[in-house]
Enzyme design. Sequence first.
Site, PDB file in Angstrom:
ATOM      1  N   ARG A  18      -7.767 -13.324 -12.697  1.00 26.13           N
ATOM      2  CA  ARG A  18      -7.562 -14.267 -11.601  1.00 26.13           C
ATOM      3  C   ARG A  18      -8.429 -13.856 -10.416  1.00 26.13           C
ATOM      4  O   ARG A  18      -9.096 -12.824 -10.431  1.00 26.13           O
ATOM      5  CB  ARG A  18      -6.087 -14.274 -11.179  1.00 26.13           C
ATOM      6  CG  ARG A  18      -5.615 -12.942 -10.625  1.00 26.13           C
ATOM      7  CD  ARG A  18      -4.172 -12.976 -10.178  1.00 26.13           C
ATOM      8  NE  ARG A  18      -3.768 -11.679  -9.639  1.00 26.13           N
ATOM      9  CZ  ARG A  18      -2.555 -11.420  -9.154  1.00 26.13           C
ATOM     10  NH1 ARG A  18      -1.639 -12.367  -9.139  1.00 26.13           N
ATOM     11  NH2 ARG A  18      -2.266 -10.225  -8.673  1.00 26.13           N
ATOM     12  N   ASP A  65      -5.461  -1.368 -18.739  1.00 27.63           N
ATOM     13  CA  ASP A  65      -4.899  -0.723 -17.549  1.00 27.63           C
ATOM     14  C   ASP A  65      -5.960   0.254 -17.075  1.00 27.63           C
ATOM     15  O   ASP A  65      -6.220   1.265 -17.734  1.00 27.63           O
ATOM     16  CB  ASP A  65      -3.600  -0.004 -17.894  1.00 27.63           C
ATOM     17  CG  ASP A  65      -3.024   0.801 -16.737  1.00 27.63           C
ATOM     18  OD1 ASP A  65      -3.705   0.942 -15.692  1.00 27.63           O
ATOM     19  OD2 ASP A  65      -1.897   1.320 -16.870  1.00 27.63           O
ATOM     20  N   ASN A  92     -13.819  -4.420 -10.832  1.00 27.92           N
ATOM     21  CA  ASN A  92     -13.242  -5.274  -9.803  1.00 27.92           C
ATOM     22  C   ASN A  92     -11.751  -5.041  -9.584  1.00 27.92           C
ATOM     23  O   ASN A  92     -11.233  -5.316  -8.503  1.00 27.92           O
ATOM     24  CB  ASN A  92     -13.482  -6.737 -10.179  1.00 27.92           C
ATOM     25  CG  ASN A  92     -12.618  -7.697  -9.400  1.00 27.92           C
ATOM     26  OD1 ASN A  92     -12.851  -7.952  -8.216  1.00 27.92           O
ATOM     27  ND2 ASN A  92     -11.579  -8.233 -10.040  1.00 27.92           N
ATOM     28  N   TYR A 161      -5.828   1.571   1.794  1.00 33.31           N
ATOM     29  CA  TYR A 161      -6.718   0.639   1.086  1.00 33.31           C
ATOM     30  C   TYR A 161      -8.160   0.839   1.552  1.00 33.31           C
ATOM     31  O   TYR A 161      -9.082   0.922   0.735  1.00 33.31           O
ATOM     32  CB  TYR A 161      -6.265  -0.795   1.343  1.00 33.31           C
ATOM     33  CG  TYR A 161      -7.145  -1.840   0.697  1.00 33.31           C
ATOM     34  CD1 TYR A 161      -7.086  -2.078  -0.666  1.00 33.31           C
ATOM     35  CD2 TYR A 161      -8.030  -2.609   1.462  1.00 33.31           C
ATOM     36  CE1 TYR A 161      -7.889  -3.047  -1.268  1.00 33.31           C
ATOM     37  CE2 TYR A 161      -8.833  -3.580   0.874  1.00 33.31           C
ATOM     38  CZ  TYR A 161      -8.755  -3.794  -0.491  1.00 33.31           C
ATOM     39  OH  TYR A 161      -9.558  -4.746  -1.077  1.00 33.31           O
ATOM     40  N   LYS A 165     -11.432   2.062  -0.696  1.00 36.09           N
ATOM     41  CA  LYS A 165     -12.661   1.301  -0.829  1.00 36.09           C
ATOM     42  C   LYS A 165     -13.869   2.079  -0.310  1.00 36.09           C
ATOM     43  O   LYS A 165     -14.990   1.906  -0.797  1.00 36.09           O
ATOM     44  CB  LYS A 165     -12.527  -0.046  -0.122  1.00 36.09           C
ATOM     45  CG  LYS A 165     -11.526  -0.984  -0.808  1.00 36.09           C
ATOM     46  CD  LYS A 165     -11.912  -1.279  -2.248  1.00 36.09           C
ATOM     47  CE  LYS A 165     -11.045  -2.318  -2.903  1.00 36.09           C
ATOM     48  NZ  LYS A 165     -11.476  -2.674  -4.268  1.00 36.09           N
ATOM     49  N   VAL A 196     -11.390 -13.118   1.465  1.00 32.33           N
ATOM     50  CA  VAL A 196     -11.426 -14.368   0.706  1.00 32.33           C
ATOM     51  C   VAL A 196      -9.984 -14.828   0.517  1.00 32.33           C
ATOM     52  O   VAL A 196      -9.114 -14.012   0.179  1.00 32.33           O
ATOM     53  CB  VAL A 196     -12.107 -14.164  -0.663  1.00 32.33           C
ATOM     54  CG1 VAL A 196     -12.150 -15.462  -1.456  1.00 32.33           C
ATOM     55  CG2 VAL A 196     -13.512 -13.588  -0.484  1.00 32.33           C
ATOM     56  N   THR A 198      -7.960 -15.645  -1.617  1.00 28.61           N
ATOM     57  CA  THR A 198      -7.330 -15.549  -2.931  1.00 28.61           C
ATOM     58  C   THR A 198      -5.869 -15.148  -2.719  1.00 28.61           C
ATOM     59  O   THR A 198      -5.403 -14.990  -1.578  1.00 28.61           O
ATOM     60  CB  THR A 198      -8.018 -14.481  -3.782  1.00 28.61           C
ATOM     61  OG1 THR A 198      -7.946 -13.222  -3.070  1.00 28.61           O
ATOM     62  CG2 THR A 198      -9.479 -14.819  -4.035  1.00 28.61           C
TER      63      THR A 198
END
Length: 267
Positions: A18, A65, A92, A161, A165, A196, A198
Amino acid sequence: MSGYDLTGRRALVTGGARGLGAGMADALARAGAAVAIGDVQEDLGKETVEALRAGGAVAEFVPLDVTDDARWEQAVTDTVAALGGLDIVVNNAGIEVTSLLVDLNPDDARRMLEVNVLGTALGIKHAFRAMRPGGAAGRGGAIVNIASVAATIAFPGIGVYSASKSAIDRLTRVAAMESGKLGYGVRVNCVYPGLVPTEMGTGLANDVAEIGLFPSAEAAVGAVVDLTPQGRLGEVSDMADAVVFLASDAARFITGAGLAVDGGMGM
């Protein structure tokens, strides 16, 4: 356009069921690549594969996983068997749990580090093993890791987070150096997507409002847009097209690079 032609290439996209991952898989397929989607969400992943096939793509689903070394090994083996090789790996898969540092939950932090950092590192490991000379695919290729604009800005509520990254940026550069020095023939780059809308992006806007950083999710989105010189949120296609570029021969002399696809937000 010829430089972006991926006809004959075989790609594995993690977290491809997704959101950004599905968009990246679609863009790679439209450029001519055969695509395997690796995800823990099996039903959704198979639906995405069926949608790709309906559009004429060669597509497969492989359970994955990304935190599990053995699952990675099996997923790459299955991809090579199903598609006839492996030339592109897009790391990703990622998760984001919003929290002020003063309220940090160690379990949430560990999970982000495992999925985002360890998952990407294992992806690099198994891509290298498959694509280097003598590997199961053995023709070299390209790895594209998905970092975030969060690696380049100080936005409240996403400390761990952001750290995860930033780690992807460093992993990318060390991996590119190792590949070059050891003759693997694999280019390694990363993309820093902007926000974005999403499911993950919308969830972040809701979360930062919920913990009191903004009066509403709309205000949070407005703050991001205000920080972005191009004056809008990102779109899935913006990120997906950048991945296709980095995976293609148009980027043949690019490795160890980070490409900001954030409308200028992180500059």
